[in-house]
Design a protein around this motif. Structure first.
Motif, PDB file in Angstrom:
ATOM      1  N   CYS A 271     -16.230  69.219  14.812  1.00  0.00           N
ATOM      2  CA  CYS A 271     -15.681  68.232  15.774  1.00  0.00           C
ATOM      3  C   CYS A 271     -15.903  66.812  15.286  1.00  0.00           C
ATOM      4  O   CYS A 271     -15.028  65.937  15.417  1.00  0.00           O
ATOM      5  CB  CYS A 271     -16.329  68.426  17.138  1.00  0.00           C
ATOM      6  N   HIS A 272     -17.095  66.542  14.718  1.00  0.00           N
ATOM      7  CA  HIS A 272     -17.380  65.202  14.185  1.00  0.00           C
ATOM      8  C   HIS A 272     -16.370  64.830  13.108  1.00  0.00           C
ATOM      9  O   HIS A 272     -15.837  63.715  13.087  1.00  0.00           O
ATOM     10  CB  HIS A 272     -18.796  65.178  13.588  1.00  0.00           C
TER      11      HIS A 272
ATOM     12  N   LEU B 205     -10.979  67.608  21.385  1.00  0.00           N
ATOM     13  CA  LEU B 205     -12.145  67.607  20.498  1.00  0.00           C
ATOM     14  C   LEU B 205     -13.371  67.007  21.198  1.00  0.00           C
ATOM     15  O   LEU B 205     -14.493  67.501  21.029  1.00  0.00           O
ATOM     16  CB  LEU B 205     -11.823  66.829  19.222  1.00  0.00           C
ATOM     17  N   LEU B 206     -13.148  65.940  21.983  1.00  0.00           N
ATOM     18  CA  LEU B 206     -14.279  65.347  22.718  1.00  0.00           C
ATOM     19  C   LEU B 206     -14.875  66.348  23.708  1.00  0.00           C
ATOM     20  O   LEU B 206     -16.101  66.474  23.844  1.00  0.00           O
ATOM     21  CB  LEU B 206     -13.820  64.093  23.469  1.00  0.00           C
TER      22      LEU B 206
ATOM     23  N   ARG C 179     -16.774  68.957  21.718  1.00  0.00           N
ATOM     24  CA  ARG C 179     -18.052  68.431  21.237  1.00  0.00           C
ATOM     25  C   ARG C 179     -19.044  68.247  22.392  1.00  0.00           C
ATOM     26  O   ARG C 179     -20.252  68.447  22.237  1.00  0.00           O
ATOM     27  CB  ARG C 179     -17.829  67.105  20.510  1.00  0.00           C
TER      28      ARG C 179
ATOM     29  N   CYS D 144     -20.574  71.520  22.967  1.00  0.00           N
ATOM     30  CA  CYS D 144     -21.521  71.810  21.875  1.00  0.00           C
ATOM     31  C   CYS D 144     -22.851  71.105  22.129  1.00  0.00           C
ATOM     32  O   CYS D 144     -23.936  71.697  21.979  1.00  0.00           O
ATOM     33  CB  CYS D 144     -20.929  71.367  20.532  1.00  0.00           C
ATOM     34  N   SER D 145     -22.773  69.816  22.491  1.00  0.00           N
ATOM     35  CA  SER D 145     -23.997  69.052  22.775  1.00  0.00           C
ATOM     36  C   SER D 145     -24.725  69.619  23.996  1.00  0.00           C
ATOM     37  O   SER D 145     -25.956  69.668  24.035  1.00  0.00           O
ATOM     38  CB  SER D 145     -23.649  67.580  23.018  1.00  0.00           C
TER      39      SER D 145
ATOM     40  N   GLN E 136     -25.532  62.920  25.009  1.00  0.00           N
ATOM     41  CA  GLN E 136     -24.344  62.894  24.160  1.00  0.00           C
ATOM     42  C   GLN E 136     -23.193  63.635  24.821  1.00  0.00           C
ATOM     43  O   GLN E 136     -22.040  63.186  24.786  1.00  0.00           O
ATOM     44  CB  GLN E 136     -24.671  63.534  22.793  1.00  0.00           C
TER      45      GLN E 136
ATOM     46  N   ASP F 122     -19.373  62.135  25.926  1.00  0.00           N
ATOM     47  CA  ASP F 122     -18.086  62.719  25.527  1.00  0.00           C
ATOM     48  C   ASP F 122     -17.243  63.093  26.744  1.00  0.00           C
ATOM     49  O   ASP F 122     -16.034  62.830  26.784  1.00  0.00           O
ATOM     50  CB  ASP F 122     -18.324  63.958  24.650  1.00  0.00           C
TER      51      ASP F 122
END
Length: 674
Positions: free
Chosen positions: A2-3, A17-18, A21, A24-25, A33, A37
């Motif tokens: 994603c980064h 994607l945000l 992510r 994920c965080s 984080q 997002d």
């Protein structure tokens, strides 16, 4: 990944994607984080619906972990309003299994609170971040206009996540009910009931819907099923769901049903059923149904559950401290518990508000209970009045008005003489003398034969300055009850008491000369009480009692006289001791009599001898001295025998006493006799 994609020059699928992510965080426990997002997605000027749903679901999870359950619920409501299917997919795809149980529980509780109006009654748009964006209008619910549709969407989400969860099914039905879709709510509840036919929360809701449609019999049958389950814990949160007009409908029906049961049935099982209906009505009214609380309290009283009954009466009186029925009802409960002080306090408070309602209630009780109540009220009233009169504090108008209320009630409840006498006393204390006289003569006649009534007539005669008539009326009570006489004399000022004392003493003296000792005694008793136990009047009464042969009472008077000897002359003290000695001889207490005469002789031999010569005579008394001395000698109390013998010889040179003295010298030669 994603980064890297977000860092690429080509900005495609940026919001997606945000959101990815962010999750994920979130799974990596980096909540800060993840929140950044999710906020970027939600606040984007061109929001992507599916990405926004993921971001809202993710932010909701973070808010739950932070303790902001309500805001989390708003996020999920907004997500459902955007796209329900996508919200379900996001939860199933992105929320781990071990977090879904907590999520469902939180959303259920917050959905229920929204419908129950237990959260903020109105929330300003500025309360939530991002309200300036296109999505801002979804982030706030306006209560109460838009809470039900949002909760319905939320409930649909919860049902999809777990179709067997009963709470979610009920939440969905409640939302439809508040949206005005009663038929659909009924259908959803029947579906839930088919899975569990004995669930009280479902039965109560169905009962209301049936009553709302006019199916009273069906609604009542459902309420009876709730009663049989014994589970009434659901009633309070359920009633919070109902609309005001429907709550009123439930309250009216349940109250009517309870009254119908109580009117036709008296057995304990039916009273318990009535209590259940009354409890429904009270909860439907929000706890402020005074008539239902009153009926339920009475039912508890009939079942013997006194403390529970008091709790209901207290609830009524907290809202309305002057509720007559609650005050008298609680007073009757205290009566049953034999708590005199509390019962009297409540009944007096009720009488002060509306005596016309309390008196019939008291008269409806059994005779034993009536007697107990009237006795307690009379006892309280007499105690208060006695204190007021004794302290001469008749300026307390409110207290006197209260006493008058009690007295009026008592003569309406019971016709016994003592209550009419108390009423007369209160009228006298209120200085309503003519009214008191009218009432007294109306009940007892113009010449009362009853001593207590005649004594009240005496008080009123004194108010008219008829001292002689008052003394005559008082004289009968004076012999019978001195405490009652003292109470009545408190109504009279000092000057009148002095006049009464002199008249009574003079009349007693005249009657003594005419040998009318019984009549004279009443006047002498009056003189003693009115004269504040003056020794002069006590001596006269003692003489009268002695002539009547009531030696013990006469002795009591002489004891009181002798106790005050410190301020009397020597002659008076000697004569009093001799009088007491004579009374002791009459009571055959010869040893005690001898001691009194010896004390008199020690004070003044000549005066004592003169009194002894008059009565009982020197020779007779010397024989008594010889007898007591002889007894002490036999008991080997030589010194005491010697003193008595020596004192007896000072009265009269008795031959037997002289021989006894000689014998004492011989037998006690080994002793030192002084």
């Amino acid at each position: 990944i994603c980064h890297q994609l977000l860092a690429a020059e080509q900005k495609t699928y940026h919001n997606t994607l945000l959101a990815l992510r962010g999750f994920c965080s979130l799974h990596a426990q980096d909540h800060q984080q993840a929140l950044q997002d999710f906020q970027k997605v939600i606040e984007h000027n061109s929001p992507h619906p599916n990405s926004c749903i993921k971001a809202l679901c993710g932010r909701g999870l973070i808010r739950i972990s932070g303790g902001s359950s309500y805001l989390a619920a708003l996020d999920y409501v907004t997500a459902c309003q955007l796209k329900l299917e996508e919200t379900i997919f996001t939860i199933k795809s992105y929320v781990p299994w071990n977090q879904r149980g907590l999520l469902l529980k939180v959303l259920q509780e917050e959905g229920q609170r929204m419908l129950q109006k237990k959260r903020y009654p109105g929330v300003k748009l500025g309360s939530f971040p991002g309200n300036e964006t296109v999505l801002g209008r979804f982030l706030t619910l306006k209560f109460p206009s838009r809470d039900a549709p949002g909760v319905f969407q939320l409930a649909c989400l919860l049902v999809e996540l777990d179709t067997a969860d009963e709470v979610s099914c009920i939440l969905r039905a409640d939302a439809r009910y508040q949206m005005g879709h009663a038929e659909e709510a009924h259908r959803l509840l029947l579906l839930a009931l088919s899975r569990n036919p004995h669930r009280a929360p479902i039965l109560v809701r169905l009962a209301l819907l049936q009553l709302k449609k006019g199916f009273v019999h069906d609604g009542n049958q459902l309420l009876q099923r709730v009663i049989r389950t014994g589970d009434t814990s659901c009633l309070l949160p359920t009633m919070d769901i109902f609309k005001d007009e429907d709550r009123k409908l439930m309250q009216t029906h349940c109250h009517f049903q309870a009254l119908a049961i109580l009117k036709s049935q008296q057995e304990d099982v039916h009273i318990k059923e009535a209590i259940a209906y009354l409890s429904f009505a009270i909860i439907a009214a929000g706890g402020h149904a005074g008539d239902c609380l009153l009926s339920r309290a009475r039912c508890y009283g009939r079942l013997g559950q006194m403390k529970t009954a008091i709790f209901d009466f207290n609830a009524i009186l907290k809202e309305d401290p002057r509720n007559v029925q609650a005050l008298s009802g609680r007073g009757f409960i205290f009566l049953a518990l034999r708590q005199q002080k509390e019962a009297v306090q409540d009944l007096i408070s009720a009488l002060k508000v509306e005596a016309g309602a309390v008196i019939p209630a008291i008269l409806s009780l059994k005779s034993e209970a009536q007697g107990l109540i009237t006795g307690w009220l009379l006892q309280h009233g007499r105690a208060v009045l006695t204190q007021l009169v004794a302290t001469k504090d008749l300026s307390k108008g409110e207290t006197l008005r209260d006493l008058l209320t009690i007295a009026k009630a008592l003569i309406q409840i019971c016709k016994a003489a003592q209550y009419h006498i108390f009423y007369t006393d209160v009228l006298i204390a209120n200085e309503r003398y003519e009214e008191a006289l009218t009432h007294l003569q109306g009940v007892f006649g113009h010449c009362p034969a009853e001593d207590f009534a005649r004594a009240r007539l005496a008080v009123l005669q004194l108010k008219r300055r008829n001292v002689a008539g008052a003394a005559h009326s008082f004289s009968a009570l004076a012999q019978r009850d001195e405490r009652e006489l003292e109470f009545l004399l408190s109504f009279i000022d000092t000057k009148q008491q002095q006049q009464l004392t002199q008249v009574a003493a003079q009349e007693g003296k005249v009657l003594m000369k005419g040998h009318q000792y019984e009549k004279a005694l009443g006047y002498h008793c009056l003189a003693v009480v009115a004269g504040r136990a003056s020794p002069r009047f006590l001596r006269r009464r003692a003489t009268c009692l002695q002539l009547l042969g009531r030696y013990q009472s006469a002795l009591g008077d002489m004891d009181r006289v002798i106790q005050a000897h410190s301020c009397h002359s020597l002659r008076t003290r000697v004569e009093d001791l001799c009088s007491k000695g004579h009374l002791l001889l009459a009571l055959a207490r010869e040893e005690a009599a001898v001691q009194q005469y010896m004390e008199a002789l020690q004070l003044d031999h000549t005066m004592a001898l003169g009194s002894i010569t008059k009565c009982p005579g020197t020779e007779a008394l010397t024989k008594t001295f010889h007898k007591i001395a002889q007894h002490n000698l036999e008991m080997q109390r030589y010194e005491e025998a010697w003193k008595i013998t020596d004192c007896g010889l000072k009265i009269h040179k008795n031959t037997e006493l002289q021989r006894l003295k000689t014998r004492l010298k011989r037998e006690a030669s080994g002793c030192s006799i002084h």
